[in-house]
Design a protein around this motif. Structure first.
Motif: not given
Length: 215
Positions: A25-42
């Motif tokens: 879980x991440x708050x609004x202030x933290x955007x997860x952009x990628x996991x293991x260098x695989x891009x996450x399309x939010x």
């Protein structure tokens, strides 16, 4: 000896056949952009409650500090940091974790300074810090300039060390768990990765072969 090895391999394959995942879980202030260098399309995969599903085990999370500020005159500003790379300890299947800011800023002026060296931590279910990462990378990530349907990113190239980002700080508990979980050999890890990438037909053929070896 051969039967024992086949039995061990079968146990490993059985353990990875079932999909294993953890929730972050991440708050609004933290955007997860990628996991293991695989891009996450939010826009497509991010849940409304800011929860993400990732594989159990060790993961590399590329995140960004991003905070909205509204001023008294009605105008607003968004403060963004560079990309922060946080390498998790071994995450346990089925458990939940939370990313959060450490000493988060409360106003626009302090946020601008904070964005230069943000501090992000990963907490376990008991709200204990597992790892804390300070600072953002100055190195450009290859997937940042690519769209969701862009060219395939080459993940085989050697990764250079992120610039201007200090080493992560792990809790003693997470370090101990990592050492204990190194019992699986490199060969076993390679076998697991091959099993994950194989098709259902390939898996069935291999299981049939295992059955023949035990006869």
């Amino acid at each position: 000896m051969v039967i024992r090895s086949i039995f061990a391999i079968t146990l490993i394959l059985a353990s990875v056949t079932t999909f294993s995942a953890v929730t972050i879980t991440a708050p609004e202030e933290i955007k997860i952009l990628a996991v293991n260098d695989q891009e996450v399309n939010t826009g497509l995969f991010r849940a409304k409650n800011n929860q993400y599903k990732v594989d159990a085990g060790k993961n590399s999370l590329s995140v960004r500090y991003n905070q909205y500020f509204e001023h008294l005159n009605g105008e607003h500003d968004i403060v963004k940091s560079g990309v922060i790379t946080l390498t998790t300890p071994l995450l346990k299947d089925g458990e939940s974790y939370a990313l959060n800011l450490v000493n988060a800023p409360t106003n626009y002026e302090t946020a601008k300074k904070y964005a230069e060296q943000p501090v992000i931590a990963l907490f376990d279910q008991n709200k204990k810090i597992l790892v804390k990462q300070t600072g953002a990378n100055t190195q450009q990530k290859p997937w940042l300039s690519q769209s969701l349907f862009g060219k395939v990113t080459d993940l085989t190239q050697k990764k250079s060390i992120p610039l201007n980002q200090p080493a992560p700080v792990y809790s003693q508990t997470s370090v101990t768990e990592s050492v204990e979980d190194r019992s699986i050999s490199t060969t076993d890890q390679q076998l697991i990765q091959l099993w994950k990438k194989s098709s259902k037909i390939e898996r069935q053929k291999f299981m049939n072969w295992l059955g023949e070896q035990s006869n």
